[in-house]
Design a protein around this motif. Structure first.
Motif, short mmCIF file in Angstrom:
data_model
loop_
_atom_site.label_atom_id
_atom_site.label_comp_id
_atom_site.label_asym_id
_atom_site.label_seq_id
_atom_site.Cartn_x
_atom_site.Cartn_y
_atom_site.Cartn_z
N GLU A 105 -6.84 1.24 0.63
CA GLU A 105 -7.49 0.28 1.52
C GLU A 105 -6.67 0.12 2.78
O GLU A 105 -5.47 -0.09 2.74
N LYS A 106 -7.32 0.22 3.91
CA LYS A 106 -6.64 0.03 5.18
C LYS A 106 -6.84 -1.40 5.67
O LYS A 106 -7.69 -2.13 5.17
N ALA B 278 -4.44 -0.15 -4.16
CA ALA B 278 -3.99 -0.73 -2.90
C ALA B 278 -3.80 0.32 -1.83
O ALA B 278 -4.02 0.08 -0.66
N VAL B 279 -3.40 1.53 -2.23
CA VAL B 279 -3.11 2.56 -1.23
C VAL B 279 -4.38 3.11 -0.60
O VAL B 279 -4.31 3.83 0.39
N ARG C 114 0.83 -1.21 0.00
CA ARG C 114 0.00 0.00 0.00
C ARG C 114 0.86 1.25 0.00
O ARG C 114 0.62 2.20 -0.75
#
Length: 510
Positions: free
Chosen positions: A452-453, A449-450, A440
């Motif tokens: 989503e936590k 991807a970055v 991420r």
């Protein structure tokens, strides 16, 4: 004349100022690429908290008191292999770094006790297998067939062991090439919510899924691979399976190499031309400041503890994740979940008085191994302490000159009379969760991807380059935390800065 001086000053002022914090291989490679930008757009400042550049800081010169020969010892060991280290070796070739091929005899042994003295007799290839507790000797790439025979094992048990290992090794190699590891999140069993492992399966889960024999894993595979990654067996089993499988696939059958004369040659060539290197300067914090980046640091030579500050256009953090989280607050919470540990590596004299530290020696001469394909094998003894509470392996590398390099010792070496030099370094460990975090942050593989936590929320997190701050280092890529990651992540920063990489062959690896 004054007009020309003003024009020159104006050209310098138009350069983008870049602070690079950390002078390991990643920091030096990034600095070298930016410093040698064909358009000369960057003015680079290097910060290092130690008194010397850190990539070669722990290495030492050792003198043989009998022959007076001097050998340069890298701490930790810096061997590389074709295939997996493709970008590192291309960079070495570009820099004109001489390499020599290295053959290893891997001795697998059990310590009779944790207080047992180290097997100093296993310093020569002819002694391999004579170490107390040794149960097998393997020659890298089968360069010696048959390999040396453990002295304490009879003919029939040894032949049976060889046949067992042939089957197991073929099995492991086959599954690595034919059974891809799971790299995506998997649902928990029915009745549970959330992902089991958002970064894919662990190495332990992969071994269980592929039915690798337990004894082969515990007595051979884990001692070898945990020594490569300088961690305990439990740490390695928690790695993403993709890390170990990719390492095996890319390094399978490849020749190992070492830098002739030690990596101080690499360090000096990467740092050549750098005129703003601030040693003994500990960076306290990195903060965004109205479109620029404010760096605060303390000089170890300033007894008043004064904190200096300076604004830069861009900052590159070439440090371990625990340090990056400590000095750059937007990453503090995220990088808390990146596991690290301290690893010890020491140079030991087999016999007291046989070797000593050599200061001020001329180490610029070419390594005696260079170009000598017939150089003798080097013995590495894996002393494994098997325990239900967690097994661990000490690697004892017998150098050509006769000294031993111990990494991850089973017992403390701090007060050992045989110790000539010791160093401790931070090892970043890998887990599927930390792999997902790295993906991420670095924006790898999936464009979204970055966003989503780990808790499943869609709130965007910090991504590399945001706020004019970048990360680079051995852990800043999707693979084992080794030197190749340093070079790949530095190449990616250069790519973001619009700087060409002279040794690049195709797209930068993830």
């Amino acid at each position: 004349m004054a007009q020309f001086a003003a024009q020159a000053e104006s050209r310098v002022a138009r350069k983008t100022s870049v602070a690079i914090i950390g002078t390991g291989l990643a920091g030096l490679t990034t600095a070298h690429l930016l410093q040698n930008d064909k358009q000369q757009r960057y003015r680079v400042t290097l910060f290092e908290q130690a008194d010397t550049l850190s990539f070669d800081a722990a290495s030492v010169a050792i003198r043989n008191e009998k022959t007076r020969a001097v050998e340069r010892i890298d701490l930790p060991m810096r061997a590389c292999a074709g295939g997996y280290y493709a970008n590192l070796m291309r960079m070495y070739a570009y820099l004109g770094i001489p390499l020599h091929p290295v053959r290893f005899l891997f001795v697998f042994a059990k310590p009779l006790s944790t207080s047992q003295s180290r097997p100093c007799e296993a310093t020569r290839p002819g002694d391999a297998g004579s170490a107390p507790g040794s149960y097998f000797v393997h020659a890298s790439n089968l360069h010696q067939t048959p390999p040396p025979w453990p002295a304490n094992r009879g003919l029939v048990p040894h032949v049976v062991e060889i046949l067992y290992l042939i089957i197991c090794h073929f099995w492991f190699s086959a599954v690595c090439f034919l059974v891809p590891p799971i790299t995506t999140a998997r649902p928990q069993p029915r009745g549970s919510d959330g992902p089991v492992s958002e970064g894919g399966e662990t190495f332990a889960e992969y071994l269980k899924r592929t039915w690798l024999p337990r004894r082969y894993v515990s007595h051979y595979l884990l001692p070898l691979m945990s020594s490569v990654s300088t961690c305990d067996h439990a740490d390695l089993l928690a790695f993403p399976a993709s890390d170990v499988v990719n390492y095996k696939k890319l390094s399978h059958g490849q020749q190992h190499y070492a830098v002739c004369g030690g990596v101080h040659q690499v360090q000096s060539r990467l740092a050549r031309g750098m005129d703003d290197i601030r040693l003994a300067s500990r960076v306290v914090s990195v903060e965004e400041d109205d479109g620029r980046v404010l760096v605060r640091w303390q000089s170890k030579r300033d007894t008043d503890g004064h904190v200096a500050l300076q604004c830069f256009d861009r900052v590159v953090l070439a440090v371990s994740p625990d340090v990056a989280g400590r000095i750059f607050s937007p990453l503090a919470t995220t990088l808390e979940r990146m596991p690290t540990k301290r690893v010890e590596s020491s140079v030991l004299s087999p016999q007291l008085g046989d070797f000593s530290l050599a200061g001020g020696e001329d180490l610029s001469r070419e390594c005696s191994h260079h170009g000598d394909d017939a150089s003798p094998s080097q013995v590495i003894t894996f002393r494994t302490l098997f325990s239900e509470n967690g097994s661990r392996t000490e690697a004892l590398h017998a150098m050509p000159g006769g000294v031993l390099v111990s990494t991850s010792p089973l017992e403390p070496t701090t007060h050992s009379k045989a110790m000539l030099q010791t160093a401790k370094f931070t090892r970043t460990l890998r887990t599927p969760q930390s792999r997902a975090i790295t993906q991420r942050i670095m924006g790898l593989n999936r464009p979204d991807a970055v966003n989503e936590k780990t808790d499943g929320s869609s709130q965007a997190g910090w991504v590399n380059g945001e706020g004019s701050v970048w990360l680079t280092g051995s852990w800043c890529w999707d693979g084992m935390v080794l030197l190749e990651g340093c070079v790949v992540s530095a190449m990616r920063v250069a790519e973001d800065f619009g700087v060409g990489v002279p040794w690049q062959d195709g797209p930068v690896r993830a």
